[in-house]
Design a protein around this motif. Structure first.
Motif, short mmCIF file in Angstrom:
data_model
loop_
_atom_site.label_atom_id
_atom_site.label_comp_id
_atom_site.label_asym_id
_atom_site.label_seq_id
_atom_site.Cartn_x
_atom_site.Cartn_y
_atom_site.Cartn_z
N GLU A 1 0.68 -1.29 0.21
CA GLU A 1 0.05 -0.14 -0.01
C GLU A 1 0.54 1.19 -0.23
O GLU A 1 0.74 2.22 -0.92
CB GLU A 1 -0.44 -0.42 1.09
N VAL A 2 1.78 1.02 0.94
CA VAL A 2 2.76 2.63 1.23
C VAL A 2 3.87 2.45 -0.12
O VAL A 2 3.47 3.72 -0.61
CB VAL A 2 4.01 2.39 2.11
N ILE A 3 4.10 1.66 -1.16
CA ILE A 3 5.17 1.84 -2.34
C ILE A 3 3.70 2.24 -3.22
O ILE A 3 3.91 2.83 -4.33
CB ILE A 3 5.04 0.26 -2.86
N ALA A 4 2.37 1.95 -3.16
CA ALA A 4 1.93 2.20 -4.24
C ALA A 4 0.96 4.06 -3.84
O ALA A 4 1.58 4.17 -4.86
CB ALA A 4 0.53 1.85 -3.61
N LYS A 5 1.35 4.38 -2.74
CA LYS A 5 1.10 5.68 -2.58
C LYS A 5 2.53 6.66 -2.88
O LYS A 5 2.26 7.32 -3.74
CB LYS A 5 1.21 5.60 -0.60
N CYS A 6 3.25 5.86 -2.57
CA CYS A 6 4.90 6.55 -3.03
C CYS A 6 4.69 6.34 -4.43
O CYS A 6 5.35 7.53 -5.18
CB CYS A 6 5.94 5.52 -2.77
N TRP B 1 11.06 -2.74 4.88
CA TRP B 1 10.78 -4.09 4.34
C TRP B 1 11.79 -3.53 3.06
O TRP B 1 11.51 -2.19 2.83
CB TRP B 1 10.51 -5.02 4.22
N LYS B 2 13.02 -4.40 2.40
CA LYS B 2 13.97 -3.71 1.00
C LYS B 2 13.01 -3.60 0.11
O LYS B 2 12.99 -2.51 -0.53
CB LYS B 2 14.67 -4.86 0.62
N ALA C 1 12.11 1.01 -3.29
CA ALA C 1 11.66 2.43 -4.24
C ALA C 1 11.87 3.63 -4.24
O ALA C 1 11.36 4.53 -4.67
CB ALA C 1 9.99 2.15 -4.13
N ILE C 2 12.11 3.80 -2.53
CA ILE C 2 12.22 5.30 -2.07
C ILE C 2 14.26 4.99 -3.18
O ILE C 2 14.41 6.15 -3.10
CB ILE C 2 12.85 5.35 -0.80
#
Length: 244
Positions: A87-92, A123-124, A129-130
């Motif tokens: 979910e956080v990756i999608a938002k980022c 986690w990795k 992604a960042i």
């Protein structure tokens, strides 16, 4: 004082490396985590609050998963972590919320030859992604929460990061990496405790949770306007609240 002694003193005051926390320090992803936690708990018929969410800031993700399970989430620990990270990756992917001054400081450190690494309890996949959004080479490697057995406030992640860079630094330069010449940047109570316990000079920039002046870290309100020289000066300063 001989010329050699002067050079030695200057060398020992030089900043060698900076170890960055991610969530709340490099990027302001905490709202993404909180929103995702709210959505997950409510989908399972439970109730969640910002107060509960703030208790998880800086904690290992398996600890967070346990609290979410206690709040009604009927999923396994790894399943919860994988879901939240996704979910956080999608938002980022829509927008990475960088913290004020973080990218500018990182860029200056890199330009001045100071090495940088990421030490996060995320986690990795999220950390990658960042880091992939930064210029190549600025952040040399990642130590993430899925790479250690004990999360912050345990210093394992920082010790692993230091040992990883130390070996490479010796091979590259022929000199040792010294903990007292390295700065760790954090924003949370667990994070600053972990960094300080590792023996590195710790810079705390509080974000969601207030941090005490307990002598463990240097406390600043923002990274905005900071450069390599500002972090170098921390190496010879005593943190506020420290016993002298």
């Amino acid at each position: 004082m001989t010329h050699h002694e002067k050079r030695t003193m200057v060398g020992m005051s030089e900043l060698q490396a900076v170890f960055w926390d991610m969530d709340g320090t490099l990027v302001d992803t905490e709202p993404y985590w909180i929103e995702s936690q709210h959505e997950l708990v409510e989908a399972h018929g439970g109730t969640w609050s910002d107060e509960k969410a703030h208790l998880l800031v800086g904690q290992a993700l398996d600890f967070s998963a346990k609290i979410l399970q206690e709040s009604g989430v009927r999923m396994g620990t790894e399943e919860i972590i994988t879901h939240l990270i996704g979910e956080v990756i999608a938002k980022c992917s829509a927008e990475i919320p960088w913290r004020p001054g973080a990218r500018e400081l990182l860029s200056d450190l890199h330009a001045q030859g100071v090495r940088n690494a990421l030490v996060t309890m995320s986690w990795k996949p999220l950390a990658e992604a960042i880091v992939s959004a930064l210029p190549d080479g600025q952040m040399e490697f990642i130590v993430s929460g899925d790479m250690v057995s004990a999360g912050k406030p345990d210093p394992e992640a920082y010790n692993l990061a230091f040992d990883t860079m130390s070996q490479d630094h010796r091979e590259r330069t022929g000199e040792d990496l010294v903990r007292e010449r390295c700065v760790a940047i954090e924003d949370s109570v667990p994070g600053t405790a972990a960094a300080a316990a590792s023996g590195m000079v710790t810079l705390a920039v509080p974000h969601y949770t207030p941090l005490p002046e307990n002598g463990q870290c240097h406390l600043l309100q923002t990274l905005q306007g900071l450069g390599t020289e500002d972090l170098t000066q921390l190496l010879s300063k005593t943190p506020a609240g420290a016993a002298v």
